[in-house]
Scaffold this motif. Structure first.
Motif, PDB file in Angstrom:
ATOM      1  N   ASN A  31     -13.013  -6.558 -17.928  1.00  0.00           N
ATOM      2  CA  ASN A  31     -11.966  -6.113 -17.003  1.00  0.00           C
ATOM      3  C   ASN A  31     -12.378  -6.543 -15.602  1.00  0.00           C
ATOM      4  O   ASN A  31     -13.535  -6.379 -15.212  1.00  0.00           O
ATOM      5  CB  ASN A  31     -11.809  -4.587 -17.038  1.00  0.00           C
ATOM      6  CG  ASN A  31     -11.234  -4.127 -18.353  1.00  0.00           C
ATOM      7  OD1 ASN A  31     -10.401  -4.800 -18.933  1.00  0.00           O
ATOM      8  ND2 ASN A  31     -11.690  -2.990 -18.830  1.00  0.00           N
ATOM      9  N   LEU A  32     -11.426  -7.073 -14.849  1.00  0.00           N
ATOM     10  CA  LEU A  32     -11.708  -7.582 -13.514  1.00  0.00           C
ATOM     11  C   LEU A  32     -10.800  -6.911 -12.488  1.00  0.00           C
ATOM     12  O   LEU A  32      -9.577  -6.895 -12.655  1.00  0.00           O
ATOM     13  CB  LEU A  32     -11.492  -9.101 -13.483  1.00  0.00           C
ATOM     14  CG  LEU A  32     -11.908  -9.824 -12.213  1.00  0.00           C
ATOM     15  CD1 LEU A  32     -13.429  -9.803 -12.066  1.00  0.00           C
ATOM     16  CD2 LEU A  32     -11.410 -11.262 -12.225  1.00  0.00           C
ATOM     17  N   ALA A  33     -11.403  -6.381 -11.425  1.00  0.00           N
ATOM     18  CA  ALA A  33     -10.653  -5.776 -10.319  1.00  0.00           C
ATOM     19  C   ALA A  33     -10.516  -6.801  -9.205  1.00  0.00           C
ATOM     20  O   ALA A  33     -11.511  -7.366  -8.749  1.00  0.00           O
ATOM     21  CB  ALA A  33     -11.383  -4.545  -9.801  1.00  0.00           C
ATOM     22  N   VAL A  34      -9.266  -7.036  -8.779  1.00  0.00           N
ATOM     23  CA  VAL A  34      -8.988  -8.018  -7.733  1.00  0.00           C
ATOM     24  C   VAL A  34      -8.168  -7.351  -6.644  1.00  0.00           C
ATOM     25  O   VAL A  34      -7.105  -6.797  -6.908  1.00  0.00           O
ATOM     26  CB  VAL A  34      -8.214  -9.229  -8.312  1.00  0.00           C
ATOM     27  CG1 VAL A  34      -7.885 -10.225  -7.220  1.00  0.00           C
ATOM     28  CG2 VAL A  34      -8.998  -9.869  -9.441  1.00  0.00           C
ATOM     29  N   LYS A  35      -8.695  -7.409  -5.411  1.00  0.00           N
ATOM     30  CA  LYS A  35      -7.948  -6.866  -4.277  1.00  0.00           C
ATOM     31  C   LYS A  35      -6.959  -7.897  -3.775  1.00  0.00           C
ATOM     32  O   LYS A  35      -7.238  -9.082  -3.748  1.00  0.00           O
ATOM     33  CB  LYS A  35      -8.908  -6.480  -3.154  1.00  0.00           C
ATOM     34  CG  LYS A  35      -9.723  -5.268  -3.488  1.00  0.00           C
ATOM     35  CD  LYS A  35     -10.103  -4.561  -2.222  1.00  0.00           C
ATOM     36  CE  LYS A  35     -10.757  -3.259  -2.602  1.00  0.00           C
ATOM     37  NZ  LYS A  35     -10.380  -2.188  -1.766  1.00  0.00           N
ATOM     38  N   ARG A  36      -5.799  -7.437  -3.353  1.00  0.00           N
ATOM     39  CA  ARG A  36      -4.785  -8.330  -2.778  1.00  0.00           C
ATOM     40  C   ARG A  36      -5.164  -8.673  -1.345  1.00  0.00           C
ATOM     41  O   ARG A  36      -5.716  -7.860  -0.627  1.00  0.00           O
ATOM     42  CB  ARG A  36      -3.420  -7.655  -2.794  1.00  0.00           C
ATOM     43  CG  ARG A  36      -2.919  -7.427  -4.184  1.00  0.00           C
ATOM     44  CD  ARG A  36      -1.569  -6.777  -4.157  1.00  0.00           C
ATOM     45  NE  ARG A  36      -1.213  -6.354  -5.505  1.00  0.00           N
ATOM     46  CZ  ARG A  36       0.011  -6.220  -5.918  1.00  0.00           C
ATOM     47  NH1 ARG A  36       1.013  -6.453  -5.104  1.00  0.00           N
ATOM     48  NH2 ARG A  36       0.248  -5.835  -7.149  1.00  0.00           N
ATOM     49  N   GLN A  37      -4.823  -9.868  -0.921  1.00  0.00           N
ATOM     50  CA  GLN A  37      -5.138 -10.303   0.441  1.00  0.00           C
ATOM     51  C   GLN A  37      -4.307  -9.572   1.475  1.00  0.00           C
ATOM     52  O   GLN A  37      -4.713  -9.447   2.620  1.00  0.00           O
ATOM     53  CB  GLN A  37      -4.893 -11.803   0.588  1.00  0.00           C
ATOM     54  CG  GLN A  37      -5.920 -12.649  -0.097  1.00  0.00           C
ATOM     55  CD  GLN A  37      -5.660 -14.128   0.147  1.00  0.00           C
ATOM     56  OE1 GLN A  37      -4.555 -14.542   0.464  1.00  0.00           O
ATOM     57  NE2 GLN A  37      -6.692 -14.930  -0.003  1.00  0.00           N
ATOM     58  N   THR A  38      -3.148  -9.079   1.084  1.00  0.00           N
ATOM     59  CA  THR A  38      -2.219  -8.510   2.048  1.00  0.00           C
ATOM     60  C   THR A  38      -2.673  -7.177   2.612  1.00  0.00           C
ATOM     61  O   THR A  38      -2.297  -6.822   3.713  1.00  0.00           O
ATOM     62  CB  THR A  38      -0.826  -8.321   1.421  1.00  0.00           C
ATOM     63  OG1 THR A  38      -0.955  -7.532   0.238  1.00  0.00           O
ATOM     64  CG2 THR A  38      -0.209  -9.662   1.074  1.00  0.00           C
ATOM     65  N   SER A  39      -3.462  -6.408   1.862  1.00  0.00           N
ATOM     66  CA  SER A  39      -3.862  -5.094   2.344  1.00  0.00           C
ATOM     67  C   SER A  39      -5.198  -4.686   1.743  1.00  0.00           C
ATOM     68  O   SER A  39      -5.408  -4.799   0.546  1.00  0.00           O
ATOM     69  CB  SER A  39      -2.804  -4.054   1.980  1.00  0.00           C
ATOM     70  OG  SER A  39      -3.260  -2.766   2.304  1.00  0.00           O
ATOM     71  N   GLN A  40      -6.074  -4.187   2.587  1.00  0.00           N
ATOM     72  CA  GLN A  40      -7.387  -3.733   2.128  1.00  0.00           C
ATOM     73  C   GLN A  40      -7.347  -2.286   1.633  1.00  0.00           C
ATOM     74  O   GLN A  40      -8.272  -1.815   1.007  1.00  0.00           O
ATOM     75  CB  GLN A  40      -8.408  -3.860   3.258  1.00  0.00           C
ATOM     76  CG  GLN A  40      -8.694  -5.285   3.648  1.00  0.00           C
ATOM     77  CD  GLN A  40      -9.299  -6.095   2.519  1.00  0.00           C
ATOM     78  OE1 GLN A  40     -10.046  -5.603   1.697  1.00  0.00           O
ATOM     79  NE2 GLN A  40      -8.944  -7.370   2.464  1.00  0.00           N
ATOM     80  N   ASN A  41      -6.262  -1.564   1.912  1.00  0.00           N
ATOM     81  CA  ASN A  41      -6.191  -0.152   1.546  1.00  0.00           C
ATOM     82  C   ASN A  41      -5.627   0.093   0.152  1.00  0.00           C
ATOM     83  O   ASN A  41      -5.754   1.181  -0.377  1.00  0.00           O
ATOM     84  CB  ASN A  41      -5.349   0.613   2.579  1.00  0.00           C
ATOM     85  CG  ASN A  41      -5.988   0.564   3.949  1.00  0.00           C
ATOM     86  OD1 ASN A  41      -7.203   0.457   4.082  1.00  0.00           O
ATOM     87  ND2 ASN A  41      -5.168   0.624   4.980  1.00  0.00           N
ATOM     88  N   ASP A  42      -4.983  -0.908  -0.437  1.00  0.00           N
ATOM     89  CA  ASP A  42      -4.385  -0.744  -1.763  1.00  0.00           C
ATOM     90  C   ASP A  42      -5.457  -0.708  -2.840  1.00  0.00           C
ATOM     91  O   ASP A  42      -6.539  -1.267  -2.691  1.00  0.00           O
ATOM     92  CB  ASP A  42      -3.428  -1.896  -2.067  1.00  0.00           C
ATOM     93  CG  ASP A  42      -2.177  -1.852  -1.224  1.00  0.00           C
ATOM     94  OD1 ASP A  42      -1.833  -0.762  -0.720  1.00  0.00           O
ATOM     95  OD2 ASP A  42      -1.546  -2.905  -1.066  1.00  0.00           O
TER      96      ASP A  42
END
Length: 120
Positions: A31-42
């Motif tokens: 399982n891989l967690a990927v943060k979106r570039q648009t927001s660091q809080n999501d």
């Protein structure tokens, strides 16, 4: 023309789950967690990765929960019938062709960022 290529960079959420088959092949799920570039809080988006062969072996030996990795692969939709309810189920899976071990020297004790291709 059709195109099905996915590139992801993120942190592994669990230790790899490895299966060995009597044919000698090996499968690894991560399982891989990927943060979106648009927001660091999501909250991160979670992806199910499927690796086979030499790439699966490398992941099983070197990838652990929290590891920073990059992958290249394709999207496939796995479908099945639920045995209890009889309902049709599906889930997206990323079939990984290339695995990059990322991170600092301290993370992988090698200092380099090796890359492993399923095409080898």
């Amino acid at each position: 023309m059709s195109l099905n290529i996915i590139h992801l960079v993120g942190r592994v959420g669990t230790d790899p789950e490895v299966k060995h088959f009597v044919t000698g092949s090996m499968k690894c799920n991560i399982n891989l967690a990927v943060k979106r570039q648009t927001s660091q809080n999501d909250d991160p988006d979670w992806f199910n990765l499927e690796l086979w062969g030499k790439t699966a072996e490398i992941a099983a030996n070197y990838v652990r929960k929290g590891s920073l990795i990059g992958v290249k692969g394709s999207l496939k939709i796995e479908t099945w019938t639920d045995k209890q309810s009889g309902a049709n189920r599906s889930k997206p899976i990323i079939k990984v062709d290339k695995l990059d071990l990322l991170g600092s020297k301290r993370d992988n004790d090698g200092g380099q960022t090796p890359s492993y291709n399923d095409e080898i």
